[in-house]
Design an enzyme around this catalytic site. Structure first.
Site, mmCIF file in Angstrom:
data_model
loop_
_atom_site.group_PDB
_atom_site.id
_atom_site.type_symbol
_atom_site.label_atom_id
_atom_site.label_comp_id
_atom_site.label_asym_id
_atom_site.label_seq_id
_atom_site.Cartn_x
_atom_site.Cartn_y
_atom_site.Cartn_z
ATOM 1 N N ASP A 61 -1.856 0.834 14.936
ATOM 2 C CA ASP A 61 -0.678 -0.965 14.962
ATOM 3 C C ASP A 61 0.180 -0.086 14.048
ATOM 4 O OD1 ASP A 61 0.503 -2.941 15.901
ATOM 5 O OD2 ASP A 61 -0.431 -4.708 14.454
ATOM 6 N N LYS A 63 3.840 0.397 15.195
ATOM 7 C CA LYS A 63 4.847 -0.187 15.922
ATOM 8 C C LYS A 63 6.289 0.591 15.233
ATOM 9 C CE LYS A 63 4.059 -4.884 14.980
ATOM 10 N NZ LYS A 63 2.715 -4.975 14.232
ATOM 11 N N LEU A 64 6.151 2.064 16.087
ATOM 12 C CA LEU A 64 6.954 2.736 15.957
ATOM 13 C C LEU A 64 8.365 3.118 16.445
ATOM 14 C CD1 LEU A 64 5.299 6.512 17.060
ATOM 15 C CD2 LEU A 64 5.666 5.105 14.681
ATOM 16 N N HIS A 65 9.498 3.427 15.502
ATOM 17 C CA HIS A 65 10.722 3.241 16.319
ATOM 18 C C HIS A 65 11.937 3.834 15.429
ATOM 19 C CE1 HIS A 65 14.223 1.612 17.846
ATOM 20 N NE2 HIS A 65 14.316 0.798 16.971
ATOM 21 N N ILE A 67 14.746 7.836 16.605
ATOM 22 C CA ILE A 67 15.412 8.143 18.127
ATOM 23 C C ILE A 67 14.296 9.407 18.503
ATOM 24 C CG2 ILE A 67 17.160 9.148 16.722
ATOM 25 C CD1 ILE A 67 15.871 11.984 15.671
ATOM 26 N N GLN A 186 -1.347 -18.045 10.566
ATOM 27 C CA GLN A 186 -0.339 -18.100 12.003
ATOM 28 C C GLN A 186 -0.553 -19.337 12.222
ATOM 29 O OE1 GLN A 186 -0.325 -15.289 13.538
ATOM 30 N NE2 GLN A 186 -2.212 -14.078 13.506
ATOM 31 N N ARG A 207 -9.041 -12.009 10.265
ATOM 32 C CA ARG A 207 -9.619 -13.207 9.384
ATOM 33 C C ARG A 207 -10.484 -13.840 9.462
ATOM 34 N NH1 ARG A 207 -3.684 -14.958 7.183
ATOM 35 N NH2 ARG A 207 -3.713 -14.452 9.867
HETATM 36 O O1 C5P Z 1 -6.270 -12.218 10.057
HETATM 37 P P1 C5P Z 1 -5.628 -12.355 11.416
HETATM 38 O O2 C5P Z 1 -6.736 -12.049 13.277
HETATM 39 O O3 C5P Z 1 -4.407 -13.196 11.937
HETATM 40 O O4 C5P Z 1 -5.243 -11.055 11.932
HETATM 41 C C1 C5P Z 1 -4.319 -10.471 12.963
HETATM 42 C C2 C5P Z 1 -4.280 -9.036 13.331
HETATM 43 O O5 C5P Z 1 -2.428 -8.796 14.363
HETATM 44 C C3 C5P Z 1 -3.269 -8.939 12.022
HETATM 45 O O6 C5P Z 1 -3.320 -7.072 11.921
HETATM 46 C C4 C5P Z 1 -2.164 -9.444 12.534
HETATM 47 O O7 C5P Z 1 -1.194 -7.912 11.432
HETATM 48 C C5 C5P Z 1 -1.881 -8.598 13.986
HETATM 49 N N1 C5P Z 1 -0.641 -9.302 13.840
HETATM 50 C C6 C5P Z 1 -0.618 -10.771 14.835
HETATM 51 N N2 C5P Z 1 0.847 -10.869 14.674
HETATM 52 C C7 C5P Z 1 1.405 -10.347 15.914
HETATM 53 C C8 C5P Z 1 0.943 -9.084 15.501
HETATM 54 C C9 C5P Z 1 -0.073 -9.023 15.465
HETATM 55 O O8 C5P Z 1 -0.706 -11.243 14.029
HETATM 56 N N3 C5P Z 1 2.736 -10.362 16.182
#
Ligand code: C5P
Length: 231
Positions: A61, A63-65, A67, A186, A207
């Site tokens: 993960d 997330k490249l961006h 040129i 979240q 988590r």
């Molecule tokens: O611990 P948890 O289940 O919340 O982890 C979710 C994972 O998904 C984390 O690595 C978080 O960076 C990633 N993620 C996210 N929401 C996004 C993209 C990635 O929670 N939109």
């Protein structure tokens, strides 16, 4: 695809030593791991190769961006590592470069449409004249037209995105919480069963597994819930 193949555990831990311990503890319960910035910049890339050699699948993960040429060269290196998924920001140039560069490898490129920490005001502050919903839909359509392999999205977006993207594109959803689990930071969460019902192909869980008192049992419970939801 069986239920176990659909669970991706996020190794959001500070070191390879901690990650290795978690992977050993989870054993055969987990087949697919996500490595993000924290671990990637602390020895996580060689560790990804170790996992792959041990038969696990890895989602980088990153997330490249950048040129197009820089993205393409980076994608070629990730493909050589043997990773299964890699994220890029869903900008047309970046997606074109990544999709072209992964050709002939097993690597699949996932687009991040709009970061879930952004709301309409954040987009306006960044200079966009779109709402989050509009920009997500626009970028999903562009990802489809460019031939991207999938998208990362919240489970709440999955149903709408499924109507935009082709069946061949995978939807990978974080923000998963088994019923009764702590929601942490979240905001938009769904249970594994609801996410599958909404059209998610892969569920990213951090988590609720890695901070559980019994991570293996927590992973098994999620696999069982995915299996029950797809029966
Ligand atoms: O611990 P948890 O289940 O919340 O982890 C979710 C994972 O998904 C984390 O690595 C978080 O960076 C990633 N993620 C996210 N929401 C996004 C993209 C990635 O929670 N939109």
């Amino acid at each position: 695809m069986n239920a176990r193949e659909r669970l991706i555990v996020a190794l959001d831990v500070p070191s390879v030593a901690v990650a290795d311990k978690m992977v050993t503890q989870l054993g055969d319960s987990v087949l697919f791991y996500k490595i993000g910035y924290q671990l990637a910049f602390a020895g996580g890339l060689p560790f990804a190769e170790t996992l792959i050699r041990a038969g696990k699948r890895v989602f980088l993960d990153l997330k490249l961006h950048d040129i197009g040429n820089t993205v393409a060269r980076g994608v070629e290196s990730v493909a050589k590592l043997g990773a299964t998924f890699l994220t890029v920001h869903a900008y047309p140039q970046t997606m074109h470069a990544a999709v072209e560069a992964r050709h002939g490898s097993g690597l699949r490129i996932l687009g991040v449409t709009v970061l879930t920490s952004y709301d309409d005001a954040d987009l306006a502050a960044a200079g966009y004249d779109f709402t989050v919903a509009e920009l997500v839909a626009e970028r999903a359509a562009q990802a489809r037209d460019i031939g991207m392999d999938g998208l990362v999205c919240s489970a709440g977006e999955a149903e709408r995105l499924r109507s935009i993207v082709s069946e061949g594109m995978v939807l990978v959803t974080p923000g998963i919480r088994p019923a009764g689990a702590d929601r942490d930071d979240q905001k938009r969460i769904m249970t594994p069963a609801a996410a599958v019902a909404a059209g998610a192909d892969y569920l990213v869980v951090g988590r609720p597994v890695i901070e559980a008192s019994d991570p293996k049992q927590a992973a098994e419970a999620i696999v069982a819930e995915i299996a029950a939801a797809t029966r």
